[in-house]
Design an enzyme around this catalytic site. Structure first.
Site, PDB file in Angstrom:
ATOM      1  N   LEU A   1       0.856  -1.185   0.000  1.00  0.00           N
ATOM      2  CA  LEU A   1       0.000   0.000   0.000  1.00  0.00           C
ATOM      3  C   LEU A   1       0.893   1.237   0.000  1.00  0.00           C
ATOM      4  O   LEU A   1       1.427   1.644   1.034  1.00  0.00           O
ATOM      5  CB  LEU A   1      -0.933  -0.011   1.221  1.00  0.00           C
ATOM      6  CG  LEU A   1      -1.822  -1.257   1.372  1.00  0.00           C
ATOM      7  CD1 LEU A   1      -2.772  -1.085   2.562  1.00  0.00           C
ATOM      8  CD2 LEU A   1      -2.599  -1.547   0.097  1.00  0.00           C
ATOM      9  N   ASP A   2       1.057   1.818  -1.176  1.00  0.00           N
ATOM     10  CA  ASP A   2       1.986   2.931  -1.373  1.00  0.00           C
ATOM     11  C   ASP A   2       1.444   4.215  -0.759  1.00  0.00           C
ATOM     12  O   ASP A   2       0.261   4.558  -0.952  1.00  0.00           O
ATOM     13  CB  ASP A   2       2.210   3.126  -2.880  1.00  0.00           C
ATOM     14  CG  ASP A   2       3.111   4.295  -3.193  1.00  0.00           C
ATOM     15  OD1 ASP A   2       4.309   4.203  -2.870  1.00  0.00           O
ATOM     16  OD2 ASP A   2       2.613   5.299  -3.728  1.00  0.00           O
ATOM     17  N   ALA A   3       2.306   4.935  -0.026  1.00  0.00           N
ATOM     18  CA  ALA A   3       1.961   6.254   0.538  1.00  0.00           C
ATOM     19  C   ALA A   3       0.623   6.234   1.267  1.00  0.00           C
ATOM     20  O   ALA A   3      -0.125   7.210   1.253  1.00  0.00           O
ATOM     21  CB  ALA A   3       1.945   7.309  -0.575  1.00  0.00           C
TER      22      ALA A   3
END
Length: 573
Positions: A229-231
């Protein structure tokens, strides 16, 4: 699991959206679970055999062939099952940020291949997909439809008035928070945390959150075992707050976890939050309900500092301060990545002079430094842009010394608590790609080289080449790690303070009683120390070094550790 899990999921939705809206979303999530249900994975959690390779889809190329196919060919022929997991950095169509401005979540970039190539990789490897779900490309269909005034997309993005006070909002970049866009109804301002090409998504939208959850379900159907889960910390926005790590964000991660636990048991969520440690580990939730793993961002700069200074004290003190994890959580460890070596995670650990020393060495070794504005007219370094092997080099190094130092650093990665992620340019012994920086004008390109398969294989066939020595040494060490239950991601970790030049951790896997003592010399010194300091750990038994195969007697008075030597000591049965 089951009814209890779904009740928690529903409670989280009601807390974020209110009873009525939350109930509607809950019913739609039930439909997603039913539609995408997968049989439970035979292996539900990770163990010491899990090591992940981090790579772009086209890090290795051959003219006329799909890069994703070439990646599989290379791994099958040269890596085999020594490494069992692969993180393919964003492989979707994109418009900027080397893949992190996604144009279409559900397509494979034609320049890399197609879904069949991804599925083929998933047969042999556990795959990690990026879920870049904080924002989407300004040229995505979602945003283009919003600009045209299509009713169903009007709440997908966050509009805001630039005259309002946004000063409380945490900013990871120096670009404007709001970007002016030409909407069918006239000029509007939309929220853009990272860049004008990366439009933040509005999770207050019922349709949007369901669309994103279905994207996650599609990723699992396409073979993802891990979802990064990016950023994710920026997911929920609210004026008059910092708009990072808000309660709604945590609850939505718990919703994702709950849905995946029901739909595809054994799917692992990893949160990417490059923030201070306390905030980072908050994504473990209660140890059962949120992220399974969090990125361990202080490890790369602290390991680099240890070898640059020949002193592991800061690294040891930090590792000693880590809280125990639950049986369902662990750390995702790495040294090198597609990004640079972040310096924010060592704030409060290294002082300004120590950070400046790292900056100076990186510049001397052909790297770059990215700076952030502090808001008061001053700047401070926030990222070191350099290949990790190049960063570790020292003046007057022999090739053998440089390789030994680099493998010693990688052995720290393989020794500490968690799942290790090895970047492809570390595995392949790459160095600074100055040509890449010249071509793109971006500092991060220094560690994103694209390699020609034929030239790469020729170097690997040469036993004396730098690439071959690093590649074979590292694969051998990974293979040995896989046989040591004491290096299980949930094995206990005790830091031993034997000598500031040594990083030493005792690992114990309680379920089996397996024990191992990792010793890594971060200096160019020959170190001797009294065996009395280890007898409590070795309990008077003869012992051996798993790495070298050397047997030792517990009756010895001293243990000798050569410059940059790494040992994995265990009782010799």
């Amino acid at each position: 699991m089951g009814h209890e899990n779904m009740d928690v999921l529903r409670d989280n939705l009601s807390a974020v959206y209110g009873e009525g809206k939350g109930q509607r979303i809950y019913k739609d999530i039930q439909d997603i679970i039913d539609q995408y249900a997968q049989p439970p994975r035979s292996k539900r959690w990770v163990d010491q055999k899990d090591v992940m390779l981090i790579t772009y889809g086209d890090s290795i190329r051959k003219q006329g062939q799909a890069p994703l196919h070439i990646l599989k060919v290379f791994l099958n022929e040269h890596v085999g099952d020594t490494i069992g997991s692969v993180h393919i950095l964003p492989f979707y169509p994109y418009t900027s940020d080397d893949g992190f401005s996604v144009q279409d979540y559900l397509k494979v970039d034609p320049a890399l291949g197609d879904w069949a190539h991804v599925h083929a990789l998933a047969v042999d490897y556990d795959l990690m997909f990026d879920a870049v779900i904080n924002h989407i490309s300004s040229r995505s269909d979602w945003f283009l439809n919003y600009l045209k005034g299509a009713p169903e997309y009007q709440d997908y993005f966050i509009e805001s008035d630039p005259s309002m006070d946004h000063s409380s909002i945490v900013r990871p970049r120096a670009s404007p928070l709001l970007t002016e866009v030409a909407h069918a109804e006239g000029e509007k301002y939309v929220w853009t945390t990272f860049s004008a090409d990366q439009i933040d998504l509005n999770y207050e939208s019922e349709a949007l959150v369901l669309n994103v959850l279905e994207v996650l379900a599609e990723y699992v159907r396409h073979g993802a075992r891990y979802l990064r889960l990016d950023a994710i910390g920026f997911l929920w926005k609210q004026l008059d707050t910092m708009s990072i790590h808000l309660e709604e964000t945590h609850r939505l991660v718990q919703v994702m976890r709950g849905m995946l636990d029901e739909m595809a048991p054994g799917t692992i969520i990893i949160t990417e939050t490059n923030v201070p440690h306390k905030d980072n580990i908050s994504y473990f939730g209660d140890g059962t309900n949120e992220a399974h793993m969090v990125y361990q961002f202080p490890l790369p700069p602290l390991t680099l500092h240890a070898f640059q200074s020949g002193n592991a004290a800061h690294l040891s003190n930090w590792a000693d301060s880590l809280e125990p994890t639950s049986v369902e959580t662990s750390f995702f460890n790495f040294l090198a990545s597609h990004d640079g070596v972040g310096l924010r995670p060592v704030e409060g650990i290294l002082n300004d002079a120590e950070v400046q020393g790292m900056v100076d060495r990186v510049k001397e070794n052909g790297g770059y430094v990215s700076y952030k504005d502090n808001g008061d007219g001053t700047q401070s370094p926030y990222e070191l842009n350099i290949n990790y092997f190049s960063a570790l080099k020292q003046p007057d190094d022999s090739s053998a010394q440089a390789v030994a130092r680099f493998i010693a650093a990688q052995t720290i990665l393989l020794s500490v608590k968690g799942v290790p992620g090895v970047y492809i340019h570390s595995l392949l012994g790459s160095q600074n790609d100055q040509e890449g920086v010249d071509q793109t004008g971006r500092y991060r390109s220094i560690n994103r080289e694209k390699l020609d398969l034929e030239a790469l294989e020729k170097e690997l066939e040469d036993a004396d080449s730098l690439r071959s020595r690093i590649f074979n040494n590292l694969l051998e060490r990974i293979e040995k790690r896989k046989g040591e239950k004491a290096l299980h991601p949930n094995a206990d970790q005790e830091v031993l303070f034997l000598d500031d030049r040594l990083f030493a951790v005792a690992r114990t896997y309680r379920e089996t009683g397996d024990e191992l003592l990792a010793l890594i010399n971060v200096s160019g010194d020959h170190i001797e120390f009294s065996m009395d300091t280890l007898k409590r750990k070795l309990e008077g038994r003869p012992f051996k070094d798993v790495i070298s195969g050397t047997a030792h007697s517990s009756e010895s008075a001293v243990l000798k550790v050569e410059p940059y030597q790494a040992m994995w000591l265990k009782g010799d049965e």
